[in-house]
Structures are given as structure tokens and as C-alpha cells.
Enzyme design. Structure first.
Site, short mmCIF file in Angstrom:
data_model
loop_
_atom_site.label_atom_id
_atom_site.label_comp_id
_atom_site.label_asym_id
_atom_site.label_seq_id
_atom_site.Cartn_x
_atom_site.Cartn_y
_atom_site.Cartn_z
N SER A 93 -12.99 3.17 -59.38
CA SER A 93 -13.19 4.50 -59.94
C SER A 93 -14.40 5.21 -59.35
O SER A 93 -14.35 6.42 -59.08
CB SER A 93 -13.35 4.41 -61.47
OG SER A 93 -12.18 3.90 -62.08
N GLU A 114 -24.56 -3.77 -66.90
CA GLU A 114 -25.27 -2.64 -66.28
C GLU A 114 -26.78 -2.88 -66.19
O GLU A 114 -27.43 -2.41 -65.26
CB GLU A 114 -25.01 -1.35 -67.06
CG GLU A 114 -23.61 -0.78 -66.87
CD GLU A 114 -22.56 -1.45 -67.75
OE1 GLU A 114 -22.95 -2.29 -68.60
OE2 GLU A 114 -21.37 -1.13 -67.62
#
Length: 373
Positions: A93, A114
Site C-alpha cells: 500500500s 511501528e
């Protein structure tokens, strides 16, 4: 050239970094080839592999800025052996997968971690690499403390947040990056960039590699018109004036997807006899104070429009440019104030009041030619 964290190609099942003797890495050697102790943060001699050949997109076509980012990053990796890419399991993406396809030995997958994504980027830059860490803009909020500490550590890292704003459409608010500009603008010494087309994106991706501190690039999911030529320059701290004239009644300041809405609004307003200036504020931090000052002085009215929350984004960046005590312009802003649902991109922009129709209506009110609802 294998990087220091790998002894060979990682398998699909396991991409955990493996330790390797530092002496085998070019980053730990001086020009003579002997090992040397580098001060923290110092970069090794850059291993140029080939001249940089950024992707070129034809004006008038359409392309997503995330796609331009992926192609530009892969091209940068082909030119520079010190560029590495990191992603949080959304490489298909964010388009970081383009880098992975061409430079698999300089690509690291962090899945949905993350915080570790940013932490690893900080560690890699300390060893002389130039990291580009990518994920959805919304998911970078999970790593805010690590980004803040990167600035405290004087780290030089590149962060890229894709799928920004309500313009992503049907995925809904959990996937929409609506606070990222505020978060990254507030980081000490940061640079915040928000391109509106593919060629602008490619040039800014390359420029980021030479900057200091925390650098952030915001990219969009959907395709947008290519309005700039591939050889256009986009200096950090600059902007582009896309519409202007002696009789402009207001200036519309936008970035990213709202640049295209602003241009459509300008055309509609011109047809109604209301000429306006359109400024593409692709450098959100540092901001182009000189261009904003000129626009305010010559029009007297400034309208900001952004696919972001009202707090901390483009509206605040522009307002701060007029916060030095001098008389300022009549200033208004359009931003995403409500809670989005699931809808098409066009429906989302209209519901948020940041599409061309909403911009034109706001300008008319601002210059005294509209009727308040």
C-alpha cells in the site's frame, strides 16, 4: 553489497535481522579500508552506485503520490548504496514494495511494530545509513514517543505516511491520517512535506536524503492529476503559485489533494468574476513566509484548505506566518472537523467541506460575495 544486519537473503517466513561482524561493513571502514571509530551520527563516505534517474511522469496524466514515492525510492536506492527502506507490513500500500523488488538486501519488514520501525531507523542512521521508514500516516501515531526521542537524539531519519486524510475513501476513519501534520510539525527541528502530484513527490523524496533531523513526507492513496513537469524544482521551504493576477480577491492556500480542489474552485470563481490566487504549500514546515506575505498583502484575504484536522496542520502553519505582530490578512480555514464515515473519496471531501464547491463558497463569504447558510 550486503548490509551489516544480514548474512544473506532473509526468508519470507522470518525477516528478523541477524548479527554480523561490524568490520565487514563499509560503514565501519575509513577510506583506506581499515577500521575506524566514527563519532555518533557521522556518515561514512556515500557509496554512489549510479547517477540518480528519478521517475518521470507526464503532465496531464494521473498518478498516486504513494506510487510516485515507491518508484522514486527504488530509483534513489539504485543511485545510492546507503539508502535502506523499512516498512510496517503495508509495503504493498505504501509502495515500498517497489524498493524491495529492486533492493531486497536493503529492505526490512517490521510487520505491525511501528515503534520498532522508528527505533530501527534511528539505529540505522547512527551507523551511517539513510533510512526511509513507511507506514500509514494514521499508524505513525503509535510511534510518536519514538519520533520525539529521535529528535532528542539528533537523529536523521525519513518518515513517510501514506493514506492521508478523508480522501482515502471507503476504508473509514480508523485508517485516515488526520493528525499526522500536527504531530510531525511539533517535533523539534522537523521537516514536513506534502506533495500534490507525482513529479513533485519524486523530487522531494530525493531532497529528503540530504536534510537533517526528522523528515516527514505525506502521501495520498488515490490518483491525482500530474500538474508539474519532471524537471521542476521544489526547494524545501518553498511553495508554488499556480494561479495569480493583479486583481486577485483572495488567496487559497492548499497542499496535497486539496491543491486540485483549489484549482477547480479557482476556475469556478473566475467564471463568476472572482479571480483568486492559488498557492501550493507543499513545504508545510518550514513554511514559505515570503510567498504568504505577498499573497496576503496583495489580496487581503487568505483561505487555507486541508485534508487534516483543523488543529496543528496547514491552517496553523499559515496563521503562524502572520503571528509576528504585524497587521495580518482576513484569514479563514477549511479542514476536517467532523468524524468521517465510509464513503467514496469525492463524497468524503464534500462531507468534510474541503472540496471545490465548498472552497468556492467559502471564498465568496470571505470576500463578501456570498450568503451565509
Amino acid at each position: 553489497m550486503s548490509p551489516p544486519w544480514r548474512t544473506g537473503r532473509a526468508s519470507t517466513a522470518s525477516r528478523c535481522p541477524t548479527r554480523r561482524r561490524p568490520s565487514r561493513n563499509w560503514a565501519d571502514r575509513g577510506s583506506s579500508g581499515s577500521r575506524s571509530r566514527r563519532p555518533h551520527g557521522a556518515r561514512p563516505a556515500r557509496p554512489d552506485l549510479a547517477p540518480l534517474a528519478l521517475p518521470r511522469f507526464e503532465p496531464g496524466t494521473r498518478e498516486a503520490t504513494r506510487t510516485a514515492y515507491g518508484h522514486a525510492l527504488a530509483a534513489l536506492g539504485s543511485a545510492r548504496g546507503d539508502v535502506v527502506a523499512l516498512d510496517a507490513e503495508v509495503g504493498d500500500s505504501t509502495r515500498t514494495e517497489y524498493f524491495k523488488e529492486e533492493h531486497p538486501d536493503r529492505y526490512l519488514e517490521f510487520y505491525i511494530a511501528e515503534q520498532q520501525l522508528v527505533a530501527a531507523a534511528v539505529g540505522l542512521q547512527a551507523r551511517g545509513w539513510v533510512p526511509y521508514a513507511s507506514t500509514f500516516a494514521a499508524f505513525l501515531t503509535r510511534a510518536h514517543d519514538f519520533i520525539r526521542m529521535a529528535a532528542v537524539s539528533r537523529a536523521d531519519i525519513n518518515l513517510v505516511g501514506s493514506h492521508a486524510g478523508v480522501a482515502i475513501g471507503e476504508d473509514g476513519p480508523s485508517q485516515m491520517g488526520l493528525e499526522d501534520l500536527a504531530m510531525l510539525r511539533s517535533v523539534h527541528g522537523s521537516t514536513v512535506l506534502y506533495p500534490c502530484d507525482a513529479n513533485q513527490t519524486a523530487r522531494l523524496v530525493a531532497a529528503m536524503a540530504e536534510l537533517d533531523g526528522v523528515r516527514y513526507l505525506r502521501t495520498s492513496r488515490g490518483e491525482t492529476p500530474v500538474i508539474y513537469g519532471p524537471d521542476e524544482d521544489f526547494p524545501v521551504g518553498g511553495s508554488k503559485v499556480l494561479r495569480s493576477g493583479d486583481g486577485d480577491k483572495a488567496a487559497i492556500v492548499a497542499a496535497g489533494v486539496t491543491v486540485h480542489e483549489a484549482l477547480r474552485a479557482a476556475d469556478a470563481l473566475a467564471a463568476d468574476g472572482i479571480p483568486v490566487r492559488v498557492v501550493d504549500l507543499y513545504s508545510v514546515k518550514p513554511v514559505d513566509v515570503e510567498t504568504l506575505d505577498t499573497a496576503a498583502r496583495e489580496t487581503g484575504c487568505v483561505l487555507t484548505v486541508e485534508d487534516h484536522r483543523p488543529e496543528g496542520g496547514i491552517g496553523d502553519a499559515v496563521a503562524e506566518a502572520f503571528s509576528d505582530g504585524r497587521p495580518g490578512p482576513r484569514l479563514a480555514r477549511l479542514a476536517v472537523g467532523g468524524m468521517p464515515a465510509s464513503a467514496t473519496p469525492d463524497e468524503q471531501l464534500h462531507a468534510a467541506g474541503i472540496d471545490a464547491e465548498s472552497i468556492a463558497a467559502a471564498v465568496k463569504l470571505l470576500v463578501g460575495r456570498g450568503v451565509a447558510p
